[in-house]
Write a protein that holds these residues in place. Structure first.
Motif, short mmCIF file in Angstrom:
data_model
loop_
_atom_site.label_atom_id
_atom_site.label_comp_id
_atom_site.label_asym_id
_atom_site.label_seq_id
_atom_site.Cartn_x
_atom_site.Cartn_y
_atom_site.Cartn_z
N ALA A 2 -35.65 -11.08 -31.99
CA ALA A 2 -34.41 -10.48 -31.47
C ALA A 2 -33.20 -11.22 -32.01
O ALA A 2 -32.17 -10.61 -32.34
N TYR A 3 -33.34 -12.54 -32.15
CA TYR A 3 -32.23 -13.38 -32.64
C TYR A 3 -31.87 -13.01 -34.08
O TYR A 3 -30.70 -13.06 -34.47
N GLU A 4 -32.88 -12.63 -34.86
CA GLU A 4 -32.61 -12.27 -36.25
C GLU A 4 -31.67 -11.06 -36.33
O GLU A 4 -30.95 -10.89 -37.31
N GLU A 5 -31.67 -10.24 -35.29
CA GLU A 5 -30.80 -9.05 -35.25
C GLU A 5 -29.44 -9.34 -34.61
O GLU A 5 -28.48 -8.63 -34.84
N SER A 6 -29.39 -10.33 -33.70
CA SER A 6 -28.11 -10.57 -33.00
C SER A 6 -27.76 -12.06 -33.02
O SER A 6 -28.59 -12.90 -32.68
N PRO A 7 -26.54 -12.37 -33.43
CA PRO A 7 -26.13 -13.76 -33.59
C PRO A 7 -25.84 -14.46 -32.26
O PRO A 7 -25.82 -13.81 -31.22
N GLY A 8 -25.66 -15.75 -32.30
CA GLY A 8 -25.23 -16.51 -31.12
C GLY A 8 -26.40 -17.10 -30.35
O GLY A 8 -27.50 -17.24 -30.87
N CYS A 9 -26.13 -17.43 -29.09
CA CYS A 9 -27.16 -18.04 -28.24
C CYS A 9 -27.96 -16.95 -27.54
O CYS A 9 -27.44 -15.86 -27.29
N MET A 10 -29.19 -17.28 -27.21
CA MET A 10 -30.03 -16.32 -26.49
C MET A 10 -30.84 -17.06 -25.42
O MET A 10 -31.38 -18.13 -25.69
N VAL A 11 -30.88 -16.48 -24.22
CA VAL A 11 -31.69 -17.09 -23.16
C VAL A 11 -32.71 -16.05 -22.68
O VAL A 11 -32.41 -14.86 -22.64
N ALA A 12 -33.91 -16.52 -22.34
CA ALA A 12 -34.90 -15.59 -21.77
C ALA A 12 -34.44 -15.22 -20.37
O ALA A 12 -33.93 -16.08 -19.64
N ALA A 13 -34.61 -13.95 -20.01
CA ALA A 13 -34.11 -13.50 -18.70
C ALA A 13 -35.17 -12.67 -18.00
O ALA A 13 -35.98 -11.99 -18.64
N PRO A 70 -20.86 -15.24 -28.96
CA PRO A 70 -21.81 -14.36 -28.28
C PRO A 70 -22.99 -15.09 -27.62
O PRO A 70 -23.53 -16.03 -28.18
N VAL A 71 -23.33 -14.64 -26.42
CA VAL A 71 -24.52 -15.12 -25.72
C VAL A 71 -25.27 -13.88 -25.21
O VAL A 71 -24.66 -12.99 -24.62
N HIS A 72 -26.58 -13.84 -25.46
CA HIS A 72 -27.37 -12.71 -24.98
C HIS A 72 -28.48 -13.18 -24.05
O HIS A 72 -29.03 -14.26 -24.21
N GLY A 73 -28.80 -12.32 -23.09
CA GLY A 73 -30.01 -12.50 -22.30
C GLY A 73 -31.08 -11.64 -22.94
O GLY A 73 -30.77 -10.56 -23.48
N PHE A 74 -32.32 -12.10 -22.92
CA PHE A 74 -33.41 -11.32 -23.52
C PHE A 74 -34.51 -11.11 -22.49
O PHE A 74 -35.11 -12.08 -22.01
N ARG A 75 -34.71 -9.83 -22.12
CA ARG A 75 -35.82 -9.51 -21.19
C ARG A 75 -37.11 -9.51 -22.00
O ARG A 75 -37.34 -8.59 -22.79
N PHE A 76 -37.92 -10.54 -21.82
CA PHE A 76 -39.16 -10.66 -22.60
C PHE A 76 -40.25 -9.80 -21.97
O PHE A 76 -40.19 -9.48 -20.78
N SER A 77 -41.28 -9.46 -22.75
CA SER A 77 -42.44 -8.85 -22.10
C SER A 77 -43.50 -9.93 -21.94
O SER A 77 -43.77 -10.70 -22.87
N GLY A 78 -44.05 -9.97 -20.76
CA GLY A 78 -45.03 -11.00 -20.44
C GLY A 78 -44.90 -11.40 -18.98
O GLY A 78 -43.98 -10.96 -18.31
N GLN A 79 -45.86 -12.22 -18.54
CA GLN A 79 -45.82 -12.65 -17.14
C GLN A 79 -45.50 -14.13 -17.09
O GLN A 79 -46.17 -14.95 -17.73
N ARG A 80 -44.46 -14.45 -16.33
CA ARG A 80 -44.03 -15.84 -16.25
C ARG A 80 -44.54 -16.49 -14.97
O ARG A 80 -44.49 -15.89 -13.89
N PHE A 81 -45.04 -17.71 -15.12
CA PHE A 81 -45.48 -18.48 -13.96
C PHE A 81 -44.61 -19.73 -13.85
O PHE A 81 -44.45 -20.45 -14.85
N ASP A 82 -44.08 -19.97 -12.68
CA ASP A 82 -43.27 -21.17 -12.48
C ASP A 82 -44.21 -22.32 -12.12
O ASP A 82 -44.46 -22.58 -10.94
#
Ligand code: UTP
Length: 297
Positions: A150-161, A245-257
């Motif tokens: 996703a970063y390759e398409e959009s510049p700046g910072c990215m955080v998983a959301a 620019p800063v983007h949030g990225f909705r990932f696919s997968g299951q997250r465990f804390d």
């Protein structure tokens, strides 16, 4: 052309107080889901995303973590002698190339932002990834790999959301969403651990980041934020304030804390159920407990 992400920071210098007394002598990241320590899942995810340099931010008492990545020639020889080829291959898959790993000591646990800042000289002037090993993400395509694409398409910072229930938002950094474009959202701001009822959205930041070196410059200011710690969220929010620019990225997968006991137990069950050699036994056991509980109600 955009610089490829080849460096990742793994901040592992926290005190791990939620797992005391275990973390008195065992680093949280060495605790195992089935038979692999948390750190191995993080390394596998990073490798799948093309990471070549692994930078650990460690602290006192994390020696077991450094030893884990050493080769184990005696053990390998013993397995070879016994003809345990599968185990040998499994073991060798955890070996790291010489020079691929660096350890930096964070002398005081001043916060995640400070931990990341400690790696500034190794990062120099390149974009980089940050992985928090206690967020374990089970996904078909590694979460960081999804983000790098996703970063390759959009510049700046990215955080998983990830969407979280409103009453849990105050445990996370939360995104103030500008535009929702599906898996990608652009961001107006970010708040670390907002007060109850004051979260700007239900999109929480999860422990995967792609960051630009500007964030390190912002961390130079050592601004103290929520909980008296130097927060990474604040430095990323500063990027937005500066118009970058800063983007949030909705990932696919299951997250465990896996930084919490409940999350860690859930992950253990889920990873156990996904192992063909364990599934039947474990499932039978769980079904048995559930029916006994139901009968007792
Ligand atoms: P946590 O908030 O989970 O803190 O840190 P912790 O110390 O690991 O665990 P608890 O809350 O006491 O149980 C999130 C990530 O940031 C790292 C931690 O190692 C963890 O990977 N961290 C945090 C640092 O490396 N340095 C710090 O000063 C703080």
């Amino acid at each position: 052309m955009k610089k490829k992400i080849t460096k990742a920071i793994f901040p592992v210098a926290g005190l791990g107080t939620r797992f005391l007394p275990a973390t008195k002598s065992v680093p949280k990241e060495i605790m195992t889901l089935v038979d692999r320590p948390l750190i191995q899942y993080a390394i596998d995810e990073a490798r799948a995303a093309g990471i070549k340099e692994f930078i650990f931010i460690t602290s006192r008492g994390k020696g077991a973590l450094e030893d884990y990545f050493d080769e184990a020639p005696q053990l390998e020889q013993a397995l070879r002698k016994k003809g345990k080829t599968e185990l040998l291959e499994e073991l060798q898959s955890t070996n790291m190339e010489s020079g691929a790993i660096a350890y930096i000591r964070q002398h005081k646990a001043l916060g995640l932002g400070h931990a990341v800042w400690c790696a500034r000289r190794l990062i120099a002037n390149e974009p980089f990834a940050v992985i928090l090993p206690d967020d374990v993400i089970a996904a078909e395509k590694s979460c960081l790999q999804q983000m790098v694409e996703a970063y390759e398409e959009s510049p700046g910072c990215m955080v998983a959301a990830m969407e979280v229930p409103a009453d849990q938002a105050s445990s996370y950094g939360v995104l103030d969403v500008k535009e929702d474009m599906g898996s990608l959202v652009s961001v107006n701001g970010m708040v670390e651990k907002p007060e109850a009822g004051k979260a700007p959205s239900n999109l929480a930041v999860i422990g995967r980041y792609i960051l630009t070196p500007d964030v390190l410059r912002s961390l130079n200011k050592k601004q103290v934020g929520a909980g008296g710690e130097i927060q990474l969220t604040d430095a990323i929010a500063n990027e937005i304030a500066e118009g970058r620019p800063v983007h949030g990225f909705r990932f696919s997968g299951q997250r465990f804390d896996c930084g919490t006991k409940a999350g860690f137990l859930q992950a253990s069950v889920s990873f156990g159920l996904n192992r063909p050699d364990l599934r039947d036994d474990l499932l039978g056991y769980i079904q048995n407990i559930v029916s006994t509980q139901k009968a007792a109600e």
